[in-house]
Design a protein around this motif. Structure first.
Motif, short mmCIF file in Angstrom:
data_model
loop_
_atom_site.label_atom_id
_atom_site.label_comp_id
_atom_site.label_asym_id
_atom_site.label_seq_id
_atom_site.Cartn_x
_atom_site.Cartn_y
_atom_site.Cartn_z
N PRO A 177 0.81 -1.23 0.00
CA PRO A 177 0.00 0.00 0.00
C PRO A 177 0.84 1.27 0.00
O PRO A 177 0.48 2.25 -0.66
CB PRO A 177 -0.82 -0.13 1.29
N GLU A 178 1.98 1.26 0.69
CA GLU A 178 2.83 2.46 0.74
C GLU A 178 3.42 2.78 -0.63
O GLU A 178 3.40 3.94 -1.08
CB GLU A 178 3.94 2.27 1.77
N LEU A 179 3.95 1.76 -1.31
CA LEU A 179 4.52 2.00 -2.64
C LEU A 179 3.42 2.32 -3.66
O LEU A 179 3.64 3.12 -4.58
CB LEU A 179 5.32 0.78 -3.09
N ALA A 180 2.25 1.71 -3.48
CA ALA A 180 1.13 2.04 -4.37
C ALA A 180 0.76 3.52 -4.23
O ALA A 180 0.44 4.20 -5.22
CB ALA A 180 -0.08 1.15 -4.05
N VAL A 235 7.02 -8.38 -1.83
CA VAL A 235 6.10 -7.29 -2.17
C VAL A 235 5.27 -6.93 -0.94
O VAL A 235 5.11 -5.75 -0.59
CB VAL A 235 5.20 -7.67 -3.35
N ALA A 236 4.71 -7.95 -0.28
CA ALA A 236 3.88 -7.71 0.90
C ALA A 236 4.66 -7.06 2.02
O ALA A 236 4.09 -6.31 2.83
CB ALA A 236 3.26 -9.03 1.37
N GLU A 237 5.97 -7.31 2.07
CA GLU A 237 6.82 -6.68 3.09
C GLU A 237 7.20 -5.25 2.74
O GLU A 237 7.83 -4.56 3.55
CB GLU A 237 8.09 -7.51 3.28
N GLY A 238 6.84 -4.80 1.54
CA GLY A 238 7.13 -3.43 1.14
C GLY A 238 8.51 -3.22 0.56
O GLY A 238 8.98 -2.08 0.45
N ARG A 239 9.17 -4.31 0.14
CA ARG A 239 10.54 -4.18 -0.35
C ARG A 239 10.62 -3.73 -1.79
O ARG A 239 11.69 -3.32 -2.26
CB ARG A 239 11.27 -5.52 -0.17
N GLY A 240 9.52 -3.80 -2.53
CA GLY A 240 9.56 -3.36 -3.92
C GLY A 240 8.33 -3.81 -4.68
O GLY A 240 7.42 -4.45 -4.14
N ILE A 241 8.32 -3.45 -5.97
CA ILE A 241 7.24 -3.80 -6.90
C ILE A 241 7.67 -5.03 -7.67
O ILE A 241 8.85 -5.23 -7.96
CB ILE A 241 6.97 -2.62 -7.86
N HIS A 248 -0.55 -15.87 -7.81
CA HIS A 248 0.50 -15.80 -6.80
C HIS A 248 0.11 -14.90 -5.63
O HIS A 248 0.66 -15.04 -4.53
CB HIS A 248 1.80 -15.24 -7.40
N MET A 249 -0.81 -13.97 -5.85
CA MET A 249 -0.99 -12.88 -4.90
C MET A 249 -2.37 -12.82 -4.26
O MET A 249 -2.65 -11.90 -3.49
CB MET A 249 -0.72 -11.55 -5.62
N GLN A 250 -3.23 -13.79 -4.53
CA GLN A 250 -4.61 -13.70 -4.04
C GLN A 250 -4.67 -13.57 -2.52
O GLN A 250 -5.45 -12.77 -1.99
CB GLN A 250 -5.40 -14.94 -4.49
N GLY A 256 -5.21 -7.44 2.26
CA GLY A 256 -4.98 -6.00 2.12
C GLY A 256 -3.53 -5.60 2.23
O GLY A 256 -3.22 -4.41 2.39
N SER A 257 -2.61 -6.57 2.13
CA SER A 257 -1.19 -6.24 2.29
C SER A 257 -0.51 -5.88 0.98
O SER A 257 0.65 -5.45 0.97
CB SER A 257 -0.44 -7.40 2.95
N VAL A 258 -1.20 -6.06 -0.14
CA VAL A 258 -0.68 -5.62 -1.44
C VAL A 258 -1.81 -5.01 -2.24
O VAL A 258 -2.99 -5.20 -1.93
CB VAL A 258 -0.04 -6.77 -2.25
N ALA A 259 -1.43 -4.28 -3.29
CA ALA A 259 -2.40 -3.69 -4.20
C ALA A 259 -1.94 -3.95 -5.63
O ALA A 259 -0.75 -4.06 -5.90
CB ALA A 259 -2.53 -2.19 -3.96
N VAL A 260 -2.90 -4.05 -6.54
CA VAL A 260 -2.60 -4.14 -7.96
C VAL A 260 -2.50 -2.72 -8.49
O VAL A 260 -3.43 -1.92 -8.32
CB VAL A 260 -3.71 -4.89 -8.73
#
Length: 305
Positions: A177-180, A235-241, A248-250, A256-260
């Motif tokens: 969410p932060e990188l998004a 990605v979920a840890e916020g290390r990058g895109i 893989h990401m469902q 709510g830990s990642v966003a498309v």
């Protein structure tokens, strides 16, 4: 009900309590053996091995109880059937050998497998896991596997192989969410941190080419891994895109830990190749299973606008 083959593999693994040693002894990959055990545990509804990071697996109490039951079942099969499941004809199990890459099996096929086997108790499927698409094509072409399943392009013309396009899968850019939020604030994507597959691998080359075709050439690559599951965790840890398939990401999307953060970037055909003739029994059933499994794994979550 577990298949006889899975019970055989379980007994061999229980003897060693070392999956690598058992896989070498059975002339199969360690990932293939692990998937046999995972499928057995799914069918039974409980773990048969206790796994701890950095330690060899140990038989769980339920696994110890299963030992005698498995031996008795296999002994009874030898006495009353006199032949293996793959040799049986009318009234017995029909075995299909499928060569596949591990990430496709785990994320697209395995979730759909238990209900399929429940509906078709006369069908047994054995998976052989390989690392390269060329290995899948070679095994089907040589007759070692009935089917090969992968994402990519259809093989060249080969009279021994039939190729069926089951549909296509899109890859999407995923971010924490932060990188998004930074992307929404106008930071160019290629200036944000990226995580990619390993360089000079089949998937690594394809992903970097797909990004470049869409005008994205990451300036900061913070990590690389050959495993999509690892990239998804990062990605979920916020290390990058990272550019990944929806399957893989469902679980991260649901949490709510990642966003498309993109529409589909790159489309990959879901390919089934087979050495079976068009009129072979159960061919259409198997084609429908693989097509439905891919479709179910591609349910799309919300996309950042």
């Amino acid at each position: 009900m577990p298949t006889l083959r899975r019970l055989e593999v379980f007994l061999e693994a229980a003897e060693d309590c070392n999956f690598r040693r058992t896989a070498d002894r059975l002339d199969m990959s360690q990932a293939g053996l692990s998937n046999h055990i995972l499928l057995l545990e799914k069918e039974l509804g409980y773990p048969v091995f206790e796994r701890r990071r950095g330690r060899s697996p140990e038989l769980a109490p339920a696994g110890k109880a299963l030992l005698e039951q498995a031996r008795a079942a296999l002994n009874a099969a030898r006495v009353f059937r006199g032949k293996t499941a793959e040799q049986e004809g009318e009234g017995g199990k029909i075995r299909f050998d499928v060569t596949i890459r591990n990430y496709v099996l785990r994320h697209s096929i395995m979730p759909a497998l238990p209900p399929f086997l429940d509906r078709h108790p006369n069908i047994d499927i054995e998976f052989d896991i390989v690392d390269k698409t060329t290995d899948i094509i070679a095994r089907v072409g040589s007759g070692k596997s009935h089917f090969g399943v992968y994402r990519g392009h259809s093989p060249g013309s080969d009279s021994k192989i039939r190729s069926i396009v089951l549909g296509s899968s899109g890859t999407y850019l995923f971010a924490s969410p932060e990188l998004a939020q930074r992307a929404r604030d106008g930071v160019p994507l290629d200036e944000l941190p990226f995580m990619l597959p390993k360089k000079d691998t089949e998937m690594g080359t394809a992903i970097e080419r797909t990004l470049a075709e869409n005008g994205i050439v990451p300036k900061l690559v913070t990590a690389r891994s050959q495993f999509p599951e690892t990239l998804g965790e990062w990605v979920a840890e916020g290390r990058g895109i990272s550019l990944l398939f929806m399957g893989h990401m469902q679980r991260y999307l649901s949490a709510g830990s990642v966003a498309v953060i993109s529409p589909p970037i790159g489309h990959w055909n879901n390919i089934l190749i087979t050495s079976l003739e068009e009129r072979s029994p159960h061919l259409q059933t198997m084609i429908a299973f693989f097509r439905d499994a891919f479709a179910a794994s591609e349910q799309i979550g919300p996309t950042e606008s």
